[in-house]
Design a protein around this motif. Structure first.
Motif, PDB file in Angstrom:
ATOM      1  N   THR A 131     -22.750 -50.113  34.199  1.00  0.00           N
ATOM      2  CA  THR A 131     -21.527 -50.131  33.350  1.00  0.00           C
ATOM      3  C   THR A 131     -20.377 -51.046  33.875  1.00  0.00           C
ATOM      4  O   THR A 131     -19.906 -52.080  33.129  1.00  0.00           O
ATOM      5  CB  THR A 131     -20.872 -48.558  33.339  1.00  0.00           C
ATOM      6  N   GLU A 174     -20.833 -53.749  35.610  1.00  0.00           N
ATOM      7  CA  GLU A 174     -21.516 -54.969  35.501  1.00  0.00           C
ATOM      8  C   GLU A 174     -21.467 -55.427  33.803  1.00  0.00           C
ATOM      9  O   GLU A 174     -20.669 -56.617  33.469  1.00  0.00           O
ATOM     10  CB  GLU A 174     -23.028 -55.011  35.647  1.00  0.00           C
ATOM     11  N   ALA A 175     -21.359 -54.434  33.025  1.00  0.00           N
ATOM     12  CA  ALA A 175     -21.379 -54.682  31.550  1.00  0.00           C
ATOM     13  C   ALA A 175     -20.039 -54.815  31.026  1.00  0.00           C
ATOM     14  O   ALA A 175     -19.524 -55.684  30.092  1.00  0.00           O
ATOM     15  CB  ALA A 175     -21.775 -53.460  30.700  1.00  0.00           C
ATOM     16  N   MET A 176     -19.049 -54.485  31.981  1.00  0.00           N
ATOM     17  CA  MET A 176     -17.646 -54.631  31.798  1.00  0.00           C
ATOM     18  C   MET A 176     -17.253 -56.110  32.462  1.00  0.00           C
ATOM     19  O   MET A 176     -15.899 -56.252  32.518  1.00  0.00           O
ATOM     20  CB  MET A 176     -16.834 -53.514  32.149  1.00  0.00           C
ATOM     21  N   LEU A 228     -19.120 -42.890  30.568  1.00  0.00           N
ATOM     22  CA  LEU A 228     -19.506 -44.164  30.869  1.00  0.00           C
ATOM     23  C   LEU A 228     -19.720 -45.117  29.540  1.00  0.00           C
ATOM     24  O   LEU A 228     -19.023 -46.236  29.572  1.00  0.00           O
ATOM     25  CB  LEU A 228     -20.680 -44.225  31.968  1.00  0.00           C
ATOM     26  N   LYS A 229     -20.125 -44.446  28.678  1.00  0.00           N
ATOM     27  CA  LYS A 229     -20.463 -45.386  27.260  1.00  0.00           C
ATOM     28  C   LYS A 229     -18.927 -45.528  26.564  1.00  0.00           C
ATOM     29  O   LYS A 229     -18.922 -46.589  26.076  1.00  0.00           O
ATOM     30  CB  LYS A 229     -21.359 -44.611  26.474  1.00  0.00           C
ATOM     31  N   CYS A 280     -16.218 -45.620  28.228  1.00  0.00           N
ATOM     32  CA  CYS A 280     -15.553 -46.471  28.837  1.00  0.00           C
ATOM     33  C   CYS A 280     -15.856 -48.079  28.489  1.00  0.00           C
ATOM     34  O   CYS A 280     -15.271 -48.985  28.493  1.00  0.00           O
ATOM     35  CB  CYS A 280     -15.631 -46.263  30.614  1.00  0.00           C
ATOM     36  N   ARG A 281     -17.074 -48.278  28.447  1.00  0.00           N
ATOM     37  CA  ARG A 281     -17.657 -49.761  28.119  1.00  0.00           C
ATOM     38  C   ARG A 281     -17.176 -50.153  26.651  1.00  0.00           C
ATOM     39  O   ARG A 281     -16.634 -51.244  26.657  1.00  0.00           O
ATOM     40  CB  ARG A 281     -19.129 -49.702  27.754  1.00  0.00           C
ATOM     41  N   PHE A 282     -16.899 -49.024  25.771  1.00  0.00           N
ATOM     42  CA  PHE A 282     -16.175 -49.500  24.557  1.00  0.00           C
ATOM     43  C   PHE A 282     -14.818 -49.548  24.686  1.00  0.00           C
ATOM     44  O   PHE A 282     -13.943 -50.269  23.730  1.00  0.00           O
ATOM     45  CB  PHE A 282     -16.808 -48.677  23.222  1.00  0.00           C
ATOM     46  N   LEU A 339     -13.411 -51.257  35.781  1.00  0.00           N
ATOM     47  CA  LEU A 339     -13.901 -49.640  35.360  1.00  0.00           C
ATOM     48  C   LEU A 339     -13.278 -48.823  36.626  1.00  0.00           C
ATOM     49  O   LEU A 339     -13.270 -49.102  38.003  1.00  0.00           O
ATOM     50  CB  LEU A 339     -15.266 -49.545  35.734  1.00  0.00           C
TER      51      LEU A 339
END
Length: 265
Positions: free
Chosen positions: A21, A23-25, A53-54, A56-58, A64
């Motif tokens: 998560t 890393e995706a951010m 977590l999902k 948070c990504r959006f 994070l």
């Protein structure tokens, strides 16, 4: 305390999900840091943490942080926000309403009652909100599950509606809702039981003559109020006020008992 405890494999998987998560951010996270965060979150259900977590990504802009995850995990516990909680608390003013409320709403209402009784509704709401947010914060810090329970009103139809809505909103389990309806004598556990369950399932069924008679009695009482003389209406209002006072006294007693149990823990 929470009954949720992740096993080692789940904690390791959660740590990996936290790293992914981050890393995706656009953030690099040390695996050791992710492992510590996973350990801190292991008291919550796995699916709830993954959903947080999902989110948070959006929703989260920037890096994070543990606070971002925890905020979304805690909101998923089912406790209403302070505005909805106040609305639920105010429903207890109507002695005909059946109210489904949490421990925190009950305790906050008790804290606000002296201000409410003095006629200061704005001040009462402020006192309620302050107490409610403190109680919810403490409950979440202690990982306590939300506890919904029923304050019974006099109107049998509204009992059914309130409990059915609580079941639909997953505030009380389906089986517990059926037991409440049976215990409140809204419907016995036979043909009438199936009629009440139909309210929850959408199935078509017919209540027994006895149950239809009870519902007709409620309608008759409402019609009697409409056609009563001014003197009779005054007497009905006095009786309703006395019953409301009794109900508030019961709620305060329940709140005091709950507070005593919390203090003893």
């Amino acid at each position: 305390m929470s009954t949720f405890e992740m096993n080692d494999q789940q904690v390791a998987g959660l740590a990996a999900a936290i790293c992914a998560t981050a890393e995706a951010m656009g953030q690099e996270m040390n695996p050791g840091t992710a492992a510590i965060m996973a350990e801190d979150l292991c008291a919550y259900p796995v699916q709830v943490v993954k959903a947080a977590l999902k989110a948070c990504r959006f929703e989260v802009k920037g890096k994070l942080a543990m606070a971002d995850i925890l905020q979304r995990v805690q909101v998923a516990d089912g406790r209403p926000g302070k505005d909805e909680a106040w609305s639920i608390a105010m429903t207890t003013n109507d002695e005909f309403e059946t109210v489904v409320l949490t421990d925190e709403i009950l305790l906050a209402l008790a804290a606000a009652k002296p201000v409410l009784d003095a006629g200061d509704k704005v001040g009462a709401r402020m006192a309620f909100n302050s107490a409610y947010e403190r109680l919810v914060g403490q409950a979440r810090e202690d990982n306590k599950h939300v506890n919904w329970h029923v304050s019974v009103g006099f109107d049998a139809n509204r009992r059914t509606q309130a409990i059915t809505k609580a079941v639909q909103m997953q505030r009380i389990p389906h089986e517990r809702g059926q037991l409440y309806l049976a215990d409140l004598s809204v419907a016995p556990v036979t043909e009438d039981g199936r009629a009440v369950v139909a309210l929850l399932t959408g199935d078509v069924t017919r209540p027994s003559p006895k149950l239809r008679e009870k519902l007709a009695a409620v309608k008759d009482s409402m019609l009697a109020m409409r056609h009563a003389s001014a003197e009779e209406k005054t007497e009905m209002r006095i009786q309703a006020a006395n019953e409301l006072a009794d109900r508030r006294a019961l709620l305060i007693q329940q709140a005091e008992q709950l507070e005593a149990r919390r203090a003893a823990q």
